[in-house]
Scaffold this motif. Structure first.
Motif, short mmCIF file in Angstrom:
data_model
loop_
_atom_site.label_atom_id
_atom_site.label_comp_id
_atom_site.label_asym_id
_atom_site.label_seq_id
_atom_site.Cartn_x
_atom_site.Cartn_y
_atom_site.Cartn_z
N MET A 1 9.59 -0.12 60.87
CA MET A 1 8.94 -0.81 61.95
C MET A 1 9.90 -0.85 63.13
O MET A 1 11.11 -0.77 62.95
CB MET A 1 8.52 -2.19 61.53
N GLU A 2 9.37 -0.97 64.32
CA GLU A 2 10.18 -1.01 65.52
C GLU A 2 10.55 -2.45 65.84
O GLU A 2 9.70 -3.34 65.81
CB GLU A 2 9.42 -0.39 66.69
N LYS A 4 12.57 -4.69 68.84
CA LYS A 4 13.19 -4.70 70.17
C LYS A 4 13.90 -6.03 70.34
O LYS A 4 13.32 -7.09 70.08
CB LYS A 4 12.14 -4.54 71.27
N GLU A 17 14.58 1.28 64.72
CA GLU A 17 13.58 1.44 63.66
C GLU A 17 14.21 0.88 62.39
O GLU A 17 15.23 1.37 61.93
CB GLU A 17 13.22 2.91 63.46
N GLU A 61 11.24 -8.74 69.52
CA GLU A 61 9.87 -8.28 69.37
C GLU A 61 9.78 -7.42 68.11
O GLU A 61 10.50 -6.43 67.97
CB GLU A 61 9.47 -7.44 70.59
N GLY A 63 7.55 -5.04 65.85
CA GLY A 63 6.36 -4.19 65.91
C GLY A 63 5.71 -4.03 64.57
O GLY A 63 6.19 -4.51 63.54
N GLU A 64 4.61 -3.33 64.58
CA GLU A 64 3.87 -3.05 63.36
C GLU A 64 4.62 -2.01 62.52
O GLU A 64 5.30 -1.15 63.06
CB GLU A 64 2.48 -2.50 63.70
N THR A 66 5.33 1.33 60.92
CA THR A 66 4.86 2.65 61.31
C THR A 66 4.66 3.52 60.09
O THR A 66 5.44 3.49 59.15
CB THR A 66 5.87 3.33 62.25
#
Length: 75
Positions: A1-2, A4, A17, A61, A63-64, A66
């Motif tokens: 997942m990403e 930030k 990642e 942040e 992320g979903e 991946t």
């Protein structure tokens, strides 16, 4: 997942990642913000460790997860 990470007084954000789960990243971030640890420590997919001083965090942040696409049909 990403993931930030915004750092105070830094013009760019840190983007990585991570192979860690969403729950694990949330737990580590919460511990850093609560003062339980002085550093936010995350590991990226290549095994590199990213350390950020907890008192310099502006935002994180998440992320979903991946899904890696394989093959020529994914273009």
């Amino acid at each position: 997942m990403e993931v930030k990470i915004g750092v105070q007084h830094a013009p760019r954000e840190i983007v990585l990642e991570s192979g860690q789960s969403v729950e694990e990243v949330e737990r580590v971030v919460a511990e850093a913000l609560a003062g339980k640890s002085a550093l936010l420590s995350l590991v990226d997919e290549k095994g590199r460790k990213v350390l950020v001083p907890a008192d310099r965090l502006a935002y994180v942040e998440i992320g979903e997860p991946t899904v890696r696409k394989v093959g020529f049909g994914t273009l």
